[in-house]
Design a protein around this motif. Structure first.
Motif, mmCIF file in Angstrom:
data_model
loop_
_atom_site.group_PDB
_atom_site.id
_atom_site.type_symbol
_atom_site.label_atom_id
_atom_site.label_comp_id
_atom_site.label_asym_id
_atom_site.label_seq_id
_atom_site.Cartn_x
_atom_site.Cartn_y
_atom_site.Cartn_z
ATOM 1 N N VAL A 298 -25.914 5.463 119.360
ATOM 2 C CA VAL A 298 -26.566 5.885 118.344
ATOM 3 C C VAL A 298 -25.245 5.539 117.194
ATOM 4 C CG1 VAL A 298 -27.954 7.094 116.942
ATOM 5 C CG2 VAL A 298 -28.521 6.455 118.815
ATOM 6 N N TYR A 299 -24.704 6.548 117.254
ATOM 7 C CA TYR A 299 -23.382 6.242 115.987
ATOM 8 C C TYR A 299 -23.116 5.899 116.522
ATOM 9 C CZ TYR A 299 -25.429 11.677 115.239
ATOM 10 O OH TYR A 299 -25.915 12.803 114.461
ATOM 11 N N LYS A 300 -22.503 4.982 117.254
ATOM 12 C CA LYS A 300 -21.817 4.020 117.222
ATOM 13 C C LYS A 300 -22.354 2.659 116.802
ATOM 14 C CE LYS A 300 -18.610 0.683 120.236
ATOM 15 N NZ LYS A 300 -18.729 0.427 121.342
ATOM 16 N N ALA A 301 -23.620 2.620 116.958
ATOM 17 C CA ALA A 301 -24.633 1.674 116.412
ATOM 18 C C ALA A 301 -24.416 2.019 115.130
ATOM 19 C CB ALA A 301 -26.308 1.258 117.125
ATOM 20 N N ALA A 302 -24.482 2.774 114.525
ATOM 21 C CA ALA A 302 -24.812 3.372 113.236
ATOM 22 C C ALA A 302 -23.142 2.681 112.208
ATOM 23 C CB ALA A 302 -25.788 4.659 113.120
ATOM 24 N N LEU A 303 -22.414 2.908 113.159
ATOM 25 C CA LEU A 303 -20.908 2.920 112.523
ATOM 26 C C LEU A 303 -20.793 0.835 112.481
ATOM 27 C CD1 LEU A 303 -18.447 5.368 113.880
ATOM 28 C CD2 LEU A 303 -19.722 5.383 111.740
ATOM 29 N N LEU A 304 -21.526 0.112 113.491
ATOM 30 C CA LEU A 304 -20.955 -0.463 113.402
ATOM 31 C C LEU A 304 -21.566 -1.581 112.007
ATOM 32 C CD1 LEU A 304 -20.902 -1.304 117.198
ATOM 33 C CD2 LEU A 304 -18.887 -1.639 115.195
ATOM 34 N N GLY A 305 -22.853 -1.023 112.676
ATOM 35 C CA GLY A 305 -23.346 -1.483 111.399
ATOM 36 C C GLY A 305 -23.623 -1.092 110.014
ATOM 37 N N ALA A 306 -22.843 -0.446 109.454
ATOM 38 C CA ALA A 306 -22.492 0.490 108.361
ATOM 39 C C ALA A 306 -21.422 -0.155 107.379
ATOM 40 C CB ALA A 306 -22.949 1.569 108.508
ATOM 41 N N VAL A 307 -20.141 -0.238 108.661
ATOM 42 C CA VAL A 307 -19.253 -0.864 108.188
ATOM 43 C C VAL A 307 -18.790 -2.530 108.104
ATOM 44 C CG1 VAL A 307 -16.229 -0.844 109.009
ATOM 45 C CG2 VAL A 307 -18.095 0.904 110.320
ATOM 46 N N PRO A 308 -17.960 -2.816 106.655
ATOM 47 C CA PRO A 308 -18.123 -4.111 106.505
ATOM 48 C C PRO A 308 -17.124 -5.215 107.758
ATOM 49 C CG PRO A 308 -17.029 -2.923 105.136
ATOM 50 C CD PRO A 308 -17.325 -1.742 106.044
ATOM 51 N N ALA A 309 -17.601 -5.696 107.956
ATOM 52 C CA ALA A 309 -17.203 -6.827 109.120
ATOM 53 C C ALA A 309 -15.681 -7.205 109.419
ATOM 54 C CB ALA A 309 -17.306 -8.487 108.384
ATOM 55 N N ALA A 310 -15.308 -6.772 108.330
ATOM 56 C CA ALA A 310 -13.336 -6.764 108.841
ATOM 57 C C ALA A 310 -12.990 -5.737 109.661
ATOM 58 C CB ALA A 310 -12.669 -6.770 106.935
ATOM 59 N N THR A 311 -13.989 -4.643 108.934
ATOM 60 C CA THR A 311 -13.160 -3.183 109.965
ATOM 61 C C THR A 311 -14.048 -3.357 111.032
ATOM 62 O OG1 THR A 311 -14.609 -1.737 108.747
ATOM 63 C CG2 THR A 311 -12.421 -1.695 107.605
ATOM 64 N N ALA A 312 -15.108 -3.188 111.178
ATOM 65 C CA ALA A 312 -15.453 -3.377 112.622
ATOM 66 C C ALA A 312 -15.046 -3.937 114.045
ATOM 67 C CB ALA A 312 -16.833 -4.168 112.559
ATOM 68 N N SER B 247 -27.302 5.285 108.489
ATOM 69 C CA SER B 247 -28.001 5.544 109.687
ATOM 70 C C SER B 247 -30.012 6.712 109.056
ATOM 71 C CB SER B 247 -27.636 6.621 110.178
ATOM 72 O OG SER B 247 -27.264 8.118 109.216
ATOM 73 N N ALA B 248 -29.890 7.008 107.998
ATOM 74 C CA ALA B 248 -31.229 7.274 107.206
ATOM 75 C C ALA B 248 -32.310 5.811 107.622
ATOM 76 C CB ALA B 248 -30.490 7.691 106.299
ATOM 77 N N ALA B 249 -32.122 5.212 107.504
ATOM 78 C CA ALA B 249 -33.075 4.127 108.254
ATOM 79 C C ALA B 249 -33.166 4.344 109.300
ATOM 80 C CB ALA B 249 -32.205 3.039 107.309
ATOM 81 N N LYS B 250 -31.889 3.865 109.991
ATOM 82 C CA LYS B 250 -32.289 3.926 111.647
ATOM 83 C C LYS B 250 -32.113 5.069 112.137
ATOM 84 C CE LYS B 250 -29.521 -0.357 111.340
ATOM 85 N NZ LYS B 250 -27.916 -1.219 112.137
ATOM 86 N N SER B 251 -33.091 6.528 111.423
ATOM 87 C CA SER B 251 -33.441 7.356 112.525
ATOM 88 C C SER B 251 -34.302 7.050 113.208
ATOM 89 C CB SER B 251 -32.589 8.669 111.849
ATOM 90 O OG SER B 251 -33.683 9.182 110.496
ATOM 91 N N ALA B 252 -34.960 6.909 113.276
ATOM 92 C CA ALA B 252 -36.615 6.440 113.763
ATOM 93 C C ALA B 252 -36.135 6.755 114.884
ATOM 94 C CB ALA B 252 -37.301 5.319 112.876
ATOM 95 N N PRO B 253 -37.349 7.449 115.463
ATOM 96 C CA PRO B 253 -37.755 7.616 117.679
ATOM 97 C C PRO B 253 -37.476 6.004 117.557
ATOM 98 C CG PRO B 253 -39.473 8.297 116.740
ATOM 99 C CD PRO B 253 -38.123 7.745 115.361
#
Length: 134
Positions: free
Chosen positions: A116-130, A23-29
């Motif tokens: 925003v948080y859902k997108a960040a979570l889906l991008g950060a979680v391994p594919a098995a848990t996504a 989320s820090a990497a993707k937090s740009a407006p």
């Protein structure tokens, strides 16, 4: 490969650190036109949802408040009749505009933040848990 115990503190800490990095990497407006369009759509959807939900429940809220402040311990149906007798059908939406003005910005931000948080979570979680989150 060892299976991760999702209830372990180590797993939770790793997941939170991964989310924080992503989320820090993707937090740009939003920079592109389509990103701004998606953000605007989420904000407008949240604003509309807040306004509609407040307007739909306003009569019940007015009835509830009148029952709370009333000295008489009458039933809800009798109180609803009294409200109608005092101001007609419009009396059930008395003060709704102020409540909508208060709720719309919060609801809009809530919808946008969720996206925003859902997108960040889906991008950060391994594919098995996504697949569990979507």
């Amino acid at each position: 490969a060892a299976a991760w115990d999702m209830s372990s503190p180590r797993f939770i800490l790793c997941l939170l650190l991964s989310i924080a990095r992503t989320s820090a990497a993707k937090s740009a407006p939003p920079s592109s036109r389509s990103d701004r369009s998606v953000a605007a759509r989420h904000l407008l959807s949240g604003a509309a949802a807040g306004a509609i939900s407040n307007t739909v429940v306003a009569p019940l809220d007015i009835l509830r408040l009148n029952l709370i402040v009333s000295q008489d311990k009458r039933g809800a149906l009798r109180m609803a009749r009294d409200i109608y007798a005092r101001g007609g059908l419009r009396a059930f939406w008395h003060g709704n505009a102020a409540d909508v003005i208060r709720t719309v910005p919060a609801s809009a931000v809530r919808f946008y933040s969720f996206a925003v948080y859902k997108a960040a979570l889906l991008g950060a979680v391994p594919a098995a848990t996504a697949s569990l989150l979507s």
